[in-house]
Design a protein around this motif. Structure first.
Motif, PDB file in Angstrom:
ATOM      1  N   THR A 145      35.448  97.422 -35.131  1.00 59.18           N
ATOM      2  CA  THR A 145      34.328  97.553 -36.058  1.00 59.18           C
ATOM      3  C   THR A 145      34.061  96.201 -36.701  1.00 59.18           C
ATOM      4  N   SER A 146      32.822  96.003 -37.122  1.00 59.48           N
ATOM      5  CA  SER A 146      32.459  94.768 -37.807  1.00 59.48           C
ATOM      6  C   SER A 146      31.234  95.024 -38.675  1.00 59.48           C
ATOM      7  N   LEU A 147      31.110  94.198 -39.716  1.00 56.82           N
ATOM      8  CA  LEU A 147      29.945  94.284 -40.590  1.00 56.82           C
ATOM      9  C   LEU A 147      28.713  93.760 -39.866  1.00 56.82           C
ATOM     10  N   MET A 148      27.571  94.157 -40.350  1.00 55.67           N
ATOM     11  CA  MET A 148      26.306  93.697 -39.791  1.00 55.67           C
ATOM     12  C   MET A 148      25.927  92.394 -40.495  1.00 55.67           C
ATOM     13  N   HIS A 152      21.373  83.557 -42.951  1.00 56.80           N
ATOM     14  CA  HIS A 152      20.855  83.168 -44.265  1.00 56.80           C
ATOM     15  C   HIS A 152      21.019  84.263 -45.313  1.00 56.80           C
ATOM     16  N   GLN A 153      21.971  85.145 -45.132  1.00 50.24           N
ATOM     17  CA  GLN A 153      22.221  86.188 -46.120  1.00 50.24           C
ATOM     18  C   GLN A 153      23.583  85.915 -46.732  1.00 50.24           C
ATOM     19  N   ILE A 154      23.605  85.686 -48.013  1.00 48.90           N
ATOM     20  CA  ILE A 154      24.851  85.332 -48.696  1.00 48.90           C
ATOM     21  C   ILE A 154      25.734  86.563 -48.849  1.00 48.90           C
ATOM     22  N   CYS A 155      25.170  87.640 -49.321  1.00 47.67           N
ATOM     23  CA  CYS A 155      25.945  88.861 -49.548  1.00 47.67           C
ATOM     24  C   CYS A 155      25.684  89.834 -48.400  1.00 47.67           C
ATOM     25  N   VAL A 156      26.720  90.150 -47.661  1.00 44.71           N
ATOM     26  CA  VAL A 156      26.584  91.103 -46.560  1.00 44.71           C
ATOM     27  C   VAL A 156      26.951  92.488 -47.086  1.00 44.71           C
ATOM     28  N   ARG A 157      26.052  93.416 -46.972  1.00 44.43           N
ATOM     29  CA  ARG A 157      26.311  94.772 -47.460  1.00 44.43           C
ATOM     30  C   ARG A 157      27.263  95.490 -46.518  1.00 44.43           C
ATOM     31  N   ARG A 158      28.139  96.286 -47.098  1.00 44.43           N
ATOM     32  CA  ARG A 158      29.108  97.037 -46.306  1.00 44.43           C
ATOM     33  C   ARG A 158      28.636  98.458 -46.034  1.00 44.43           C
ATOM     34  N   GLY A 159      27.382  98.734 -46.309  1.00 40.26           N
ATOM     35  CA  GLY A 159      26.852 100.076 -46.133  1.00 40.26           C
ATOM     36  C   GLY A 159      26.646 100.488 -44.690  1.00 40.26           C
ATOM     37  N   ARG A 160      26.404  99.526 -43.804  1.00 44.34           N
ATOM     38  CA  ARG A 160      26.201  99.833 -42.388  1.00 44.34           C
ATOM     39  C   ARG A 160      27.057  98.878 -41.575  1.00 44.34           C
ATOM     40  N   PHE A 161      27.759  99.430 -40.608  1.00 45.78           N
ATOM     41  CA  PHE A 161      28.595  98.574 -39.782  1.00 45.78           C
ATOM     42  C   PHE A 161      28.592  99.050 -38.343  1.00 45.78           C
ATOM     43  N   ARG A 162      29.022  98.149 -37.459  1.00 45.70           N
ATOM     44  CA  ARG A 162      28.966  98.361 -36.020  1.00 45.70           C
ATOM     45  C   ARG A 162      30.340  98.752 -35.491  1.00 45.70           C
ATOM     46  N   LEU A 163      30.347  99.666 -34.538  1.00 40.74           N
ATOM     47  CA  LEU A 163      31.550 100.045 -33.798  1.00 40.74           C
ATOM     48  C   LEU A 163      31.298  99.670 -32.347  1.00 40.74           C
TER      49      LEU A 163
END
Length: 187
Positions: A145-148, A152-163
C-alpha cells in the motif's frame, strides 16, 4: 502445499500488477483505478467500540454470498473464513507480532498450506499512520500500500491510498482482507 482449488490461490496468476484504491471517505468500497467498485465491505459492531466481524463481498456478484468473513478472536489475532463464519471453512489465521507506536507486524497462517504453526505463510509489515503496508511471501513482495502522492503538494492526505497487488498466486480478495486487518478497520 496448497492445491489449485484452494480459495487463497488464484486459478490463473495476474499477469501485471493491479492497483486497487481504498478511501476513508468510502470505507465500504474497494475500487479500481477507473472508479469501479470491485469489493464491498460490511462491518458488524457487536461490542461497544471494536469491530467483531468484517465481511468482504464481490461487487460484481451482488446476489452471491460473502467471499471472506473476518472475525476478531482477540485484540491481537483474527481468523478468516470462506463465505460466512457459520460455515466454519477456515482460510487463514492472523497474529500480530509487533505493535509499536509507529510499526506494526503480523504473521499470516494460511489453513491447509502449513500444518506447522511456527512457519507463517505470509507476513505483513508497515506503518499504519503512513498508510504503508507490505505483504511478503518469503522474500517476495506480494502486495503493497502507498499514499496517493501529487506533485507540488506539501501535505499528502491519508484519506485515500493505493493497494498494489503484484503478479503471483495469492488471491486479490485475500490480500484485501489482510489489508483490512492490518489497518484494523480504520480505512
Amino acid at each position: 502445499m496448497a492445491k489449485s482449488s484452494d480459495p487463497a490461490i488464484c486459478a490463473a496468476p495476474l499477469p501485471i500488477p493491479v492497483d486497487l484504491f481504498l478511501s476513508k471517505k468510502h470505507p465500504d468500497h474497494v475500487t479500481s483505478s477507473s472508479g469501479d467498485i470491485i469489493f464491498r465491505l460490511s462491518r458488524q459492531y457487536l461490542k461497544s467500540s471494536s469491530i467483531d466481524k468484517i465481511v468482504l463481498h464481490d461487487a460484481a456478484a451482488a446476489a452471491a454470498g460473502p467471499l471472506i468473513s473476518i472475525h476478531r478472536v482477540n485484540k491481537e489475532s483474527w481468523q478468516g473464513f470462506k463465505g460466512d463464519i457459520g460455515e466454519q471453512d477456515s482460510l487463514f489465521k492472523v497474529q500480530r507480532t509487533l505493535n509499536k507506536l509507529r510499526r506494526t507486524e503480523f504473521k499470516v497462517f494460511l489453513v491447509g498450506e502449513n500444518s506447522d504453526e511456527s512457519n507463517a505463510s505470509l507476513e505483513m509489515k508497515g506503518f499504519p499512520f503512513q498508510r504503508s503496508c507490505t505483504i511478503y511471501k518469503g522474500n517476495t513482495i506480494v502486495a503493497q500500500t502507498s499514499l496517493m502522492h501529487k506533485l507540488h503538494q506539501i501535505c499528502v492526505r491519508r484519506g485515500r491510498f493505493r493497494l498494489t497487488i503484484f503478479p503471483g498466486t495469492v488471491d486479490p480478495s485475500l490480500i484485501v482482507a489482510l489489508i483490512v486487518i492490518f489497518f484494523d478497520g480504520r480505512i
